[in-house]
Write an enzyme that holds these catalytic residues in place. Structure first.
Site, PDB file in Angstrom:
ATOM      1  N   GLY A  36      -5.467  -2.951   8.703  1.00  0.00           N
ATOM      2  CA  GLY A  36      -5.144  -1.781   9.528  1.00  0.00           C
ATOM      3  C   GLY A  36      -4.944  -2.090  10.997  1.00  0.00           C
ATOM      4  O   GLY A  36      -4.922  -1.174  11.819  1.00  0.00           O
TER       5      GLY A  36
ATOM      6  N   ASP B  72       0.849  -1.200   0.000  1.00  0.00           N
ATOM      7  CA  ASP B  72       0.000   0.000   0.000  1.00  0.00           C
ATOM      8  C   ASP B  72       0.876   1.237   0.000  1.00  0.00           C
ATOM      9  O   ASP B  72       1.792   1.345   0.823  1.00  0.00           O
ATOM     10  CB  ASP B  72      -0.855   0.045   1.277  1.00  0.00           C
ATOM     11  CG  ASP B  72      -2.115  -0.807   1.160  1.00  0.00           C
ATOM     12  OD1 ASP B  72      -2.253  -1.529   0.160  1.00  0.00           O
ATOM     13  OD2 ASP B  72      -2.958  -0.729   2.078  1.00  0.00           O
TER      14      ASP B  72
ATOM     15  N   GLY C  39      -0.450  -3.706   3.928  1.00  0.00           N
ATOM     16  CA  GLY C  39      -1.134  -2.417   3.941  1.00  0.00           C
ATOM     17  C   GLY C  39      -0.395  -1.420   4.783  1.00  0.00           C
ATOM     18  O   GLY C  39       0.620  -0.851   4.377  1.00  0.00           O
TER      19      GLY C  39
ATOM     20  N   ARG D  28      -6.481 -20.463   6.931  1.00  0.00           N
ATOM     21  CA  ARG D  28      -6.721 -21.836   7.395  1.00  0.00           C
ATOM     22  C   ARG D  28      -8.116 -22.310   7.013  1.00  0.00           C
ATOM     23  O   ARG D  28      -8.310 -23.462   6.631  1.00  0.00           O
ATOM     24  CB  ARG D  28      -6.546 -21.921   8.915  1.00  0.00           C
ATOM     25  CG  ARG D  28      -5.095 -22.002   9.343  1.00  0.00           C
ATOM     26  CD  ARG D  28      -4.976 -22.668  10.706  1.00  0.00           C
ATOM     27  NE  ARG D  28      -3.607 -22.691  11.188  1.00  0.00           N
ATOM     28  CZ  ARG D  28      -2.712 -23.620  10.869  1.00  0.00           C
ATOM     29  NH1 ARG D  28      -3.045 -24.618  10.066  1.00  0.00           N
ATOM     30  NH2 ARG D  28      -1.489 -23.565  11.341  1.00  0.00           N
TER      31      ARG D  28
ATOM     32  N   LYS E 158      -8.063   0.651  -5.269  1.00  0.00           N
ATOM     33  CA  LYS E 158      -9.277   0.097  -4.663  1.00  0.00           C
ATOM     34  C   LYS E 158     -10.542   0.818  -5.121  1.00  0.00           C
ATOM     35  O   LYS E 158     -10.558   2.041  -5.223  1.00  0.00           O
ATOM     36  CB  LYS E 158      -9.194   0.221  -3.137  1.00  0.00           C
ATOM     37  CG  LYS E 158      -8.157  -0.684  -2.489  1.00  0.00           C
ATOM     38  CD  LYS E 158      -8.214  -0.530  -0.972  1.00  0.00           C
ATOM     39  CE  LYS E 158      -7.017  -1.117  -0.260  1.00  0.00           C
ATOM     40  NZ  LYS E 158      -6.957  -2.575  -0.334  1.00  0.00           N
TER      41      LYS E 158
END
Lengths: 293, 194
Positions: free
Chosen positions: A152, A23, A234, A164, A80
Protein backbone atom coordinates in the site's frame (compact mmCIF):
# COMPACT_ATOMS: atom_id res chain seq x y z
CA UNK A 1 -0.71 -38.64 0.16
CA UNK A 2 0.65 -35.48 1.82
CA UNK A 3 3.38 -35.31 -0.79
CA UNK A 4 1.01 -35.67 -3.72
CA UNK A 5 -1.29 -33.00 -2.25
CA UNK A 6 1.68 -30.64 -1.98
CA UNK A 7 2.43 -31.35 -5.65
CA UNK A 8 -1.04 -30.13 -6.61
CA UNK A 9 -0.59 -27.01 -4.51
CA UNK A 10 2.86 -26.02 -5.72
CA UNK A 11 1.76 -27.12 -9.19
CA UNK A 12 -0.74 -24.27 -9.35
CA UNK A 13 1.97 -21.89 -8.14
CA UNK A 14 4.18 -23.16 -11.01
CA UNK A 15 1.39 -22.28 -13.46
CA UNK A 16 1.27 -18.71 -12.15
CA UNK A 17 4.97 -18.10 -12.86
CA UNK A 18 5.96 -15.29 -15.15
CA UNK A 19 2.64 -13.64 -14.45
CA UNK A 20 1.00 -10.83 -12.57
CA UNK A 21 -1.50 -11.31 -9.76
CA UNK A 22 -3.66 -8.23 -9.31
CA UNK A 23 -5.65 -6.98 -6.31
CA UNK A 24 -9.28 -6.32 -7.23
CA UNK A 25 -12.22 -5.19 -5.13
CA UNK A 26 -15.16 -5.94 -7.45
CA UNK A 27 -16.23 -7.82 -10.58
CA UNK A 28 -15.56 -4.86 -12.88
CA UNK A 29 -11.96 -4.55 -11.71
CA UNK A 30 -11.54 -8.33 -11.95
CA UNK A 31 -12.65 -8.23 -15.57
CA UNK A 32 -10.25 -5.35 -16.33
CA UNK A 33 -7.43 -7.37 -14.75
CA UNK A 34 -8.29 -10.52 -16.71
CA UNK A 35 -8.55 -8.60 -19.99
CA UNK A 36 -5.15 -7.04 -19.29
CA UNK A 37 -3.60 -10.51 -19.00
CA UNK A 38 -3.46 -11.07 -15.21
CA UNK A 39 -2.53 -14.66 -14.36
CA UNK A 40 -4.78 -14.49 -11.29
CA UNK A 41 -6.65 -11.95 -9.20
CA UNK A 42 -6.68 -11.35 -5.45
CA UNK A 43 -10.21 -10.61 -4.22
CA UNK A 44 -10.37 -8.18 -1.33
CA UNK A 45 -12.59 -5.58 0.28
CA UNK A 46 -10.12 -2.68 0.16
CA UNK A 47 -6.71 -2.40 -1.50
CA UNK A 48 -3.79 -2.04 0.95
CA UNK A 49 -3.44 1.72 0.32
CA UNK A 50 -7.02 2.22 1.54
CA UNK A 51 -6.55 -0.13 4.50
CA UNK A 52 -3.52 1.94 5.45
CA UNK A 53 -5.42 5.22 5.13
CA UNK A 54 -8.70 4.22 6.74
CA UNK A 55 -7.30 2.06 9.53
CA UNK A 56 -9.57 -0.18 11.64
CA UNK A 57 -9.50 -3.96 11.68
CA UNK A 58 -8.96 -5.44 8.22
CA UNK A 59 -10.59 -8.87 7.82
CA UNK A 60 -11.28 -11.49 5.16
CA UNK A 61 -13.44 -10.02 2.36
CA UNK A 62 -17.14 -10.81 2.43
CA UNK A 63 -17.92 -14.14 0.71
CA UNK A 64 -20.52 -12.39 -1.43
CA UNK A 65 -17.90 -10.07 -2.85
CA UNK A 66 -15.46 -12.93 -3.44
CA UNK A 67 -18.18 -14.98 -5.14
CA UNK A 68 -19.01 -12.06 -7.42
CA UNK A 69 -15.35 -11.88 -8.46
CA UNK A 70 -15.10 -15.68 -8.92
CA UNK A 71 -18.14 -15.57 -11.20
CA UNK A 72 -16.72 -12.72 -13.27
CA UNK A 73 -13.44 -14.31 -14.41
CA UNK A 74 -12.06 -17.66 -15.60
CA UNK A 75 -8.56 -17.17 -14.15
CA UNK A 76 -7.67 -18.33 -10.60
CA UNK A 77 -9.04 -16.24 -7.74
CA UNK A 78 -7.08 -15.75 -4.51
CA UNK A 79 -8.34 -14.23 -1.28
CA UNK A 80 -6.74 -13.14 1.97
CA UNK A 81 -7.22 -14.57 5.45
CA UNK A 82 -5.83 -12.97 8.60
CA UNK A 83 -2.61 -14.43 10.00
CA UNK A 84 -3.53 -17.34 12.26
CA UNK A 85 -7.25 -17.15 11.41
CA UNK A 86 -7.77 -20.71 10.25
CA UNK A 87 -11.54 -20.34 10.30
CA UNK A 88 -11.45 -17.56 7.72
CA UNK A 89 -9.23 -19.89 5.68
CA UNK A 90 -11.75 -22.74 6.07
CA UNK A 91 -14.50 -20.47 4.77
CA UNK A 92 -12.38 -19.44 1.79
CA UNK A 93 -11.58 -23.08 1.03
CA UNK A 94 -15.24 -24.02 1.31
CA UNK A 95 -16.05 -21.31 -1.26
CA UNK A 96 -13.56 -22.84 -3.69
CA UNK A 97 -11.06 -19.99 -3.63
CA UNK A 98 -8.01 -21.19 -5.62
CA UNK A 99 -5.27 -19.80 -3.34
CA UNK A 100 -5.40 -18.42 0.20
CA UNK A 101 -3.07 -15.57 1.13
CA UNK A 102 -2.34 -15.63 4.86
CA UNK A 103 -1.58 -11.97 4.78
CA UNK A 104 0.06 -9.34 6.95
CA UNK A 105 -2.04 -6.76 5.07
CA UNK A 106 -5.00 -7.85 7.19
CA UNK A 107 -5.02 -7.39 10.96
CA UNK A 108 -3.46 -10.53 12.53
CA UNK A 109 -5.83 -12.80 14.47
CA UNK A 110 -3.06 -14.63 16.32
CA UNK A 111 0.16 -13.00 17.45
CA UNK A 112 2.08 -16.24 17.95
CA UNK A 113 0.83 -18.82 15.50
CA UNK A 114 0.31 -19.00 11.79
CA UNK A 115 -2.26 -21.30 10.20
CA UNK A 116 -1.36 -25.00 9.90
CA UNK A 117 -1.59 -24.96 6.14
CA UNK A 118 -1.01 -28.71 5.76
CA UNK A 119 -4.56 -29.21 7.00
CA UNK A 120 -6.03 -27.62 3.88
CA UNK A 121 -6.62 -28.77 0.34
CA UNK A 122 -6.41 -25.17 -0.88
CA UNK A 123 -2.86 -23.94 -1.44
CA UNK A 124 -1.51 -21.04 0.64
CA UNK A 125 0.83 -18.17 -0.10
CA UNK A 126 2.58 -16.37 2.78
CA UNK A 127 4.74 -13.29 3.06
CA UNK A 128 8.39 -13.34 4.15
CA UNK A 129 11.19 -10.83 4.67
CA UNK A 130 14.06 -13.29 4.92
CA UNK A 131 14.89 -16.94 4.40
CA UNK A 132 14.13 -17.98 7.97
CA UNK A 133 10.63 -16.58 7.77
CA UNK A 134 10.09 -18.15 4.34
CA UNK A 135 11.17 -21.60 5.55
CA UNK A 136 8.99 -21.41 8.67
CA UNK A 137 5.99 -20.71 6.45
CA UNK A 138 6.97 -23.55 4.10
CA UNK A 139 7.30 -25.90 7.09
CA UNK A 140 3.72 -24.92 8.02
CA UNK A 141 2.61 -25.92 4.52
CA UNK A 142 2.82 -22.78 2.36
CA UNK A 143 2.92 -23.68 -1.36
CA UNK A 144 4.21 -20.28 -2.39
CA UNK A 145 6.24 -17.53 -0.76
CA UNK A 146 6.05 -13.87 -1.62
CA UNK A 147 8.15 -11.08 -0.27
CA UNK A 148 6.21 -8.80 2.05
CA UNK A 149 7.58 -5.49 0.85
CA UNK A 150 5.55 -2.71 2.41
CA UNK A 151 2.04 -3.03 0.99
CA UNK A 152 0.00 0.00 0.00
CA UNK A 153 2.96 2.38 -0.26
CA UNK A 154 3.73 2.30 -3.99
CA UNK A 155 7.33 2.19 -2.80
CA UNK A 156 9.42 -0.73 -4.03
CA UNK A 157 12.31 -0.30 -1.58
CA UNK A 158 11.11 -2.86 0.98
CA UNK A 159 10.32 -5.53 -1.62
CA UNK A 160 13.83 -5.03 -3.01
CA UNK A 161 15.29 -5.38 0.48
CA UNK A 162 13.37 -8.61 1.10
CA UNK A 163 14.16 -10.12 -2.30
CA UNK A 164 17.83 -9.36 -1.89
CA UNK A 165 17.86 -10.68 1.67
CA UNK A 166 16.24 -13.97 0.69
CA UNK A 167 18.55 -14.36 -2.28
CA UNK A 168 21.65 -13.61 -0.21
CA UNK A 169 20.55 -15.97 2.57
CA UNK A 170 20.04 -18.73 -0.03
CA UNK A 171 23.40 -18.17 -1.72
CA UNK A 172 25.14 -18.24 1.63
CA UNK A 173 23.69 -21.66 2.44
CA UNK A 174 25.01 -23.12 -0.81
CA UNK A 175 28.64 -22.38 0.07
CA UNK A 176 28.65 -23.43 3.73
CA UNK A 177 30.25 -26.63 4.98
CA UNK A 178 27.88 -29.42 5.94
CA UNK A 179 28.91 -28.90 9.60
CA UNK A 180 27.79 -25.28 9.48
CA UNK A 181 24.25 -25.98 8.35
CA UNK A 182 22.88 -26.95 11.76
CA UNK A 183 24.15 -23.67 13.23
CA UNK A 184 22.54 -21.91 10.29
CA UNK A 185 19.27 -23.70 11.00
CA UNK A 186 19.49 -22.38 14.55
CA UNK A 187 20.37 -18.85 13.41
CA UNK A 188 17.57 -18.70 10.83
CA UNK A 189 15.15 -20.42 13.21
CA UNK A 190 13.98 -22.82 10.57
CA UNK A 191 13.85 -26.60 10.16
CA UNK A 192 17.15 -28.36 9.46
CA UNK A 193 15.63 -30.52 6.67
CA UNK A 194 14.54 -27.44 4.75
CA UNK A 195 17.93 -25.81 5.30
CA UNK A 196 19.59 -28.91 3.79
CA UNK A 197 17.21 -28.76 0.83
CA UNK A 198 17.93 -25.10 0.11
CA UNK A 199 21.69 -25.64 0.53
CA UNK A 200 21.52 -28.47 -2.02
CA UNK A 201 19.20 -26.81 -4.60
CA UNK A 202 20.16 -23.15 -4.24
CA UNK A 203 16.51 -22.15 -4.27
CA UNK A 204 13.36 -22.33 -2.18
CA UNK A 205 11.46 -25.62 -2.40
CA UNK A 206 8.34 -23.67 -3.52
CA UNK A 207 7.93 -20.79 -6.02
CA UNK A 208 9.02 -17.37 -4.79
CA UNK A 209 7.01 -14.34 -5.91
CA UNK A 210 7.33 -10.63 -5.12
CA UNK A 211 4.80 -8.29 -3.51
CA UNK A 212 4.52 -5.00 -1.70
CA UNK A 213 4.99 -1.61 -3.31
CA UNK A 214 4.98 -2.43 -7.05
CA UNK A 215 3.67 0.64 -8.89
CA UNK A 216 5.32 0.68 -12.33
CA UNK A 217 6.34 -1.78 -15.08
CA UNK A 218 9.95 -1.04 -14.15
CA UNK A 219 9.26 -1.96 -10.50
CA UNK A 220 7.83 -5.30 -11.62
CA UNK A 221 10.81 -6.01 -13.90
CA UNK A 222 13.21 -5.11 -11.09
CA UNK A 223 11.57 -7.73 -8.87
CA UNK A 224 11.96 -10.35 -11.62
CA UNK A 225 15.66 -9.51 -11.97
CA UNK A 226 16.09 -9.98 -8.23
CA UNK A 227 14.78 -13.52 -8.39
CA UNK A 228 11.00 -13.18 -8.15
CA UNK A 229 9.17 -15.66 -10.36
CA UNK A 230 5.95 -13.61 -10.57
CA UNK A 231 4.69 -10.33 -9.19
CA UNK A 232 1.70 -9.36 -7.07
CA UNK A 233 0.41 -5.85 -7.64
CA UNK A 234 -1.84 -4.48 -4.93
CA UNK A 235 -2.79 -0.84 -4.94
CA UNK A 236 -0.45 -0.03 -7.83
CA UNK A 237 -3.00 -0.70 -10.56
CA UNK A 238 -6.39 0.48 -9.36
CA UNK A 239 -4.94 3.47 -7.50
CA UNK A 240 -3.33 4.74 -10.71
CA UNK A 241 -4.84 7.07 -13.28
CA UNK A 242 -5.46 4.49 -16.01
CA UNK A 243 -5.70 0.99 -14.49
CA UNK A 244 -6.33 -0.95 -17.74
CA UNK A 245 -3.29 0.50 -19.49
CA UNK A 246 -1.05 0.16 -16.45
CA UNK A 247 -2.18 -3.42 -15.83
CA UNK A 248 -1.33 -4.43 -19.40
CA UNK A 249 2.02 -2.66 -19.19
CA UNK A 250 2.99 -4.47 -15.98
CA UNK A 251 2.03 -7.84 -17.51
CA UNK A 252 4.24 -7.08 -20.49
CA UNK A 253 7.11 -5.94 -18.26
CA UNK A 254 7.08 -9.20 -16.28
CA UNK A 255 7.22 -11.35 -19.43
CA UNK A 256 9.93 -9.26 -21.07
CA UNK A 257 11.84 -8.13 -17.99
CA UNK A 258 15.18 -8.83 -19.66
CA UNK A 259 14.36 -6.72 -22.73
CA UNK A 260 14.90 -2.97 -22.14
CA UNK A 261 13.23 -2.13 -25.46
CA UNK A 262 10.02 -3.88 -24.41
CA UNK A 263 10.25 -2.21 -21.00
CA UNK A 264 10.55 1.18 -22.61
CA UNK A 265 7.47 0.47 -24.71
CA UNK A 266 5.60 -0.72 -21.63
CA UNK A 267 6.52 2.44 -19.73
CA UNK A 268 5.16 4.86 -22.36
CA UNK A 269 1.98 6.89 -21.83
CA UNK A 270 0.81 5.19 -18.70
CA UNK A 271 -0.85 8.12 -16.98
CA UNK A 272 0.00 8.94 -13.38
CA UNK A 273 1.13 6.14 -11.06
CA UNK A 274 -0.24 5.91 -7.53
CA UNK A 275 1.13 8.65 -5.30
CA UNK A 276 3.35 6.57 -3.02
CA UNK A 277 4.71 7.01 0.51
CA UNK A 278 8.27 7.22 1.79
CA UNK A 279 8.96 4.43 4.25
CA UNK A 280 10.56 6.81 6.82
CA UNK A 281 7.29 8.72 6.97
CA UNK A 282 5.44 5.65 8.22
CA UNK A 283 5.22 5.24 12.00
CA UNK A 284 6.77 2.00 13.23
CA UNK A 285 3.42 0.73 14.51
CA UNK A 286 1.88 1.30 11.07
CA UNK A 287 4.36 -0.98 9.29
CA UNK A 288 2.56 -4.04 7.88
CA UNK A 289 5.69 -6.12 7.21
CA UNK A 290 6.46 -6.65 10.90
CA UNK A 291 3.24 -8.64 11.30
CA UNK A 292 3.86 -12.39 11.24
CA UNK A 293 6.62 -14.28 13.02
CA UNK B 1 18.09 -30.55 -32.03
CA UNK B 2 16.78 -27.50 -30.21
CA UNK B 3 13.48 -27.51 -28.33
CA UNK B 4 11.76 -24.21 -27.59
CA UNK B 5 9.67 -23.75 -24.46
CA UNK B 6 7.17 -20.94 -24.71
CA UNK B 7 7.95 -18.74 -21.71
CA UNK B 8 5.46 -15.88 -21.95
CA UNK B 9 3.74 -17.05 -18.78
CA UNK B 10 3.11 -20.27 -16.89
CA UNK B 11 4.79 -23.54 -16.00
CA UNK B 12 7.71 -23.27 -18.41
CA UNK B 13 10.45 -23.70 -15.78
CA UNK B 14 9.54 -27.33 -15.01
CA UNK B 15 9.50 -28.25 -18.72
CA UNK B 16 12.99 -26.76 -19.03
CA UNK B 17 14.13 -28.81 -16.01
CA UNK B 18 12.75 -31.98 -17.57
CA UNK B 19 14.51 -31.28 -20.88
CA UNK B 20 17.77 -30.62 -19.03
CA UNK B 21 17.36 -33.94 -17.25
CA UNK B 22 17.11 -35.60 -20.66
CA UNK B 23 20.23 -33.79 -21.87
CA UNK B 24 18.26 -31.99 -24.59
CA UNK B 25 19.15 -28.51 -25.83
CA UNK B 26 16.37 -26.09 -25.09
CA UNK B 27 15.71 -22.37 -25.12
CA UNK B 28 12.93 -20.10 -23.89
CA UNK B 29 10.64 -18.65 -26.54
CA UNK B 30 9.48 -15.12 -25.70
CA UNK B 31 9.60 -13.41 -29.10
CA UNK B 32 8.90 -14.45 -32.68
CA UNK B 33 12.63 -14.40 -33.54
CA UNK B 34 13.13 -17.28 -31.09
CA UNK B 35 11.01 -19.54 -33.34
CA UNK B 36 13.71 -19.46 -36.02
CA UNK B 37 16.19 -21.46 -33.99
CA UNK B 38 14.02 -24.33 -32.79
CA UNK B 39 12.91 -27.71 -34.18
CA UNK B 40 9.92 -28.22 -31.91
CA UNK B 41 7.94 -26.26 -29.35
CA UNK B 42 6.46 -26.98 -25.94
CA UNK B 43 3.55 -24.78 -24.87
CA UNK B 44 3.28 -25.09 -21.08
CA UNK B 45 0.38 -24.83 -18.67
CA UNK B 46 -0.54 -21.52 -17.15
CA UNK B 47 -3.35 -19.16 -17.99
CA UNK B 48 -4.39 -19.52 -21.63
CA UNK B 49 -6.13 -16.11 -21.57
CA UNK B 50 -2.88 -14.45 -20.41
CA UNK B 51 -0.79 -16.22 -23.04
CA UNK B 52 -3.30 -15.39 -25.78
CA UNK B 53 -3.29 -11.74 -24.74
CA UNK B 54 0.52 -11.53 -24.81
CA UNK B 55 0.75 -13.36 -28.14
CA UNK B 56 -1.73 -11.03 -29.78
CA UNK B 57 -0.48 -7.78 -28.26
CA UNK B 58 2.98 -8.43 -29.56
CA UNK B 59 2.23 -9.66 -33.04
CA UNK B 60 3.42 -13.15 -32.17
CA UNK B 61 0.13 -14.97 -32.70
CA UNK B 62 0.34 -15.30 -36.50
CA UNK B 63 4.06 -16.27 -36.59
CA UNK B 64 3.34 -18.89 -33.93
CA UNK B 65 0.38 -20.20 -35.91
CA UNK B 66 2.59 -20.54 -38.96
CA UNK B 67 5.44 -22.21 -37.04
CA UNK B 68 3.26 -24.71 -35.22
CA UNK B 69 1.33 -25.65 -38.36
CA UNK B 70 4.53 -27.16 -39.74
CA UNK B 71 6.51 -28.16 -36.63
CA UNK B 72 6.14 -30.65 -33.79
CA UNK B 73 4.35 -28.99 -30.89
CA UNK B 74 3.50 -30.34 -27.46
CA UNK B 75 0.90 -28.55 -25.34
CA UNK B 76 0.17 -29.30 -21.70
CA UNK B 77 -3.01 -28.03 -20.01
CA UNK B 78 -3.30 -24.37 -21.15
CA UNK B 79 -0.93 -25.29 -24.00
CA UNK B 80 -3.42 -27.91 -25.17
CA UNK B 81 -6.20 -25.31 -25.00
CA UNK B 82 -4.17 -23.00 -27.24
CA UNK B 83 -3.64 -25.88 -29.70
CA UNK B 84 -7.31 -26.98 -29.82
CA UNK B 85 -9.45 -26.09 -32.83
CA UNK B 86 -12.44 -25.42 -30.62
CA UNK B 87 -12.47 -24.03 -27.06
CA UNK B 88 -15.41 -23.81 -24.69
CA UNK B 89 -16.16 -22.24 -21.26
CA UNK B 90 -15.73 -19.57 -22.49
CA UNK B 91 -14.94 -19.92 -26.18
CA UNK B 92 -11.70 -18.21 -27.20
CA UNK B 93 -9.30 -17.93 -30.09
CA UNK B 94 -6.60 -20.56 -30.60
CA UNK B 95 -3.87 -21.81 -32.92
CA UNK B 96 -6.42 -24.24 -34.39
CA UNK B 97 -4.14 -27.30 -34.63
CA UNK B 98 -5.64 -30.27 -32.78
CA UNK B 99 -9.01 -31.42 -34.09
CA UNK B 100 -10.61 -31.41 -30.65
CA UNK B 101 -13.00 -29.41 -28.51
CA UNK B 102 -11.36 -28.38 -25.24
CA UNK B 103 -13.47 -27.34 -22.25
CA UNK B 104 -11.60 -25.02 -19.89
CA UNK B 105 -11.54 -25.65 -16.13
CA UNK B 106 -13.75 -28.66 -16.80
CA UNK B 107 -13.08 -30.44 -13.49
CA UNK B 108 -13.75 -27.30 -11.44
CA UNK B 109 -11.52 -25.05 -9.39
CA UNK B 110 -8.20 -25.69 -7.60
CA UNK B 111 -9.87 -27.64 -4.75
CA UNK B 112 -10.96 -30.13 -7.44
CA UNK B 113 -7.40 -30.59 -8.77
CA UNK B 114 -6.24 -34.21 -8.41
CA UNK B 115 -3.67 -36.79 -9.36
CA UNK B 116 -4.11 -40.38 -10.46
CA UNK B 117 -1.91 -43.28 -11.55
CA UNK B 118 -2.86 -44.40 -15.03
CA UNK B 119 -1.50 -47.03 -17.38
CA UNK B 120 -0.56 -45.59 -20.73
CA UNK B 121 -0.73 -48.46 -23.27
CA UNK B 122 2.18 -47.23 -25.46
CA UNK B 123 4.49 -47.31 -22.43
CA UNK B 124 2.98 -50.56 -21.10
CA UNK B 125 5.22 -50.85 -18.03
CA UNK B 126 4.98 -48.56 -15.02
CA UNK B 127 1.81 -46.46 -14.65
CA UNK B 128 2.18 -42.71 -15.12
CA UNK B 129 1.25 -40.21 -12.41
CA UNK B 130 -1.17 -37.78 -14.05
CA UNK B 131 -1.43 -34.42 -12.28
CA UNK B 132 -4.51 -32.38 -13.15
CA UNK B 133 -4.52 -28.73 -12.05
CA UNK B 134 -7.63 -26.71 -12.88
CA UNK B 135 -7.44 -28.93 -15.92
CA UNK B 136 -9.33 -28.77 -19.18
CA UNK B 137 -11.17 -31.73 -20.68
CA UNK B 138 -11.12 -32.97 -24.23
CA UNK B 139 -14.82 -33.02 -25.03
CA UNK B 140 -14.66 -34.22 -28.64
CA UNK B 141 -11.95 -35.66 -30.86
CA UNK B 142 -11.85 -35.76 -34.66
CA UNK B 143 -11.20 -39.05 -36.47
CA UNK B 144 -7.58 -38.03 -37.19
CA UNK B 145 -6.78 -37.77 -33.47
CA UNK B 146 -5.21 -40.75 -31.68
CA UNK B 147 -6.07 -41.08 -28.01
CA UNK B 148 -2.95 -42.32 -26.20
CA UNK B 149 -4.34 -42.29 -22.67
CA UNK B 150 -7.65 -41.97 -20.90
CA UNK B 151 -8.45 -41.12 -17.31
CA UNK B 152 -11.94 -41.44 -15.82
CA UNK B 153 -13.04 -42.35 -19.33
CA UNK B 154 -11.92 -39.02 -20.82
CA UNK B 155 -9.07 -38.67 -23.33
CA UNK B 156 -6.15 -36.98 -21.55
CA UNK B 157 -3.16 -37.60 -23.86
CA UNK B 158 -3.61 -37.31 -27.61
CA UNK B 159 -1.55 -37.22 -30.78
CA UNK B 160 -2.38 -35.88 -34.21
CA UNK B 161 0.56 -36.23 -36.57
CA UNK B 162 3.48 -34.35 -35.04
CA UNK B 163 1.28 -32.61 -32.47
CA UNK B 164 0.98 -33.91 -28.93
CA UNK B 165 -1.42 -32.69 -26.27
CA UNK B 166 -1.93 -33.49 -22.58
CA UNK B 167 -4.60 -32.12 -20.24
CA UNK B 168 -2.31 -32.96 -17.28
CA UNK B 169 1.24 -31.98 -16.24
CA UNK B 170 3.98 -34.57 -16.93
CA UNK B 171 6.57 -31.85 -16.21
CA UNK B 172 5.53 -31.77 -12.53
CA UNK B 173 6.61 -35.41 -12.07
CA UNK B 174 10.05 -36.99 -12.36
CA UNK B 175 8.70 -39.21 -15.12
CA UNK B 176 10.21 -38.19 -18.46
CA UNK B 177 8.51 -40.72 -20.75
CA UNK B 178 6.05 -38.31 -22.37
CA UNK B 179 8.79 -35.76 -23.02
CA UNK B 180 10.86 -38.54 -24.57
CA UNK B 181 7.92 -39.42 -26.78
CA UNK B 182 7.76 -35.80 -27.94
CA UNK B 183 11.51 -35.72 -28.61
CA UNK B 184 11.17 -38.85 -30.75
CA UNK B 185 8.40 -37.11 -32.75
CA UNK B 186 10.71 -34.11 -33.28
CA UNK B 187 13.55 -36.41 -34.35
CA UNK B 188 11.32 -38.24 -36.82
CA UNK B 189 10.12 -34.97 -38.27
CA UNK B 190 13.68 -33.71 -38.66
CA UNK B 191 14.76 -36.83 -40.53
CA UNK B 192 11.71 -36.49 -42.82
CA UNK B 193 12.52 -32.82 -43.44
CA UNK B 194 16.23 -33.51 -44.06
Amino acid sequence: MAESLLKLKTGLAEMLKGGVIMDVTDATQAKIAEDAGAAAVMALERVPADIRREGGVARMASPKKIREIMDAVSIPVMAKARIGHFVEAQILEEMGVDFVDESEVLTPADEEHHINKHAFKAPFVCGARNLGEALRRIAEGAAMIRTKGEAGTGNIVEAVRHLRTIRRDIRQLTVLDQEELMAESKRLQSPYELILMVARDGKLPVPNFAAGGVATPADAALCMYLGAESVFVGSGIFKSEDPAVRARAIVKAVTHYKDPKALLEASYELGEPMRGIEIEKIAQEDMLQTRGW
Amino acid sequence: MMIGVMALQGGFAKHCETLSKLGTNWCEVRAKEDLKKIDGLIIPGGESTTMLKLLKDEGMFEPLKEFTSSHPTFGTCAGLILMAKRVENPSQDSLGLLDITAGRNAYGRQVDSFNQLVNIPIFNTEPFELIFIRAPQILETGSNVTVLARCQDKPVLIQQGFWLGATFHPELTNDTRIHQLFLSIVNQRRSVAA
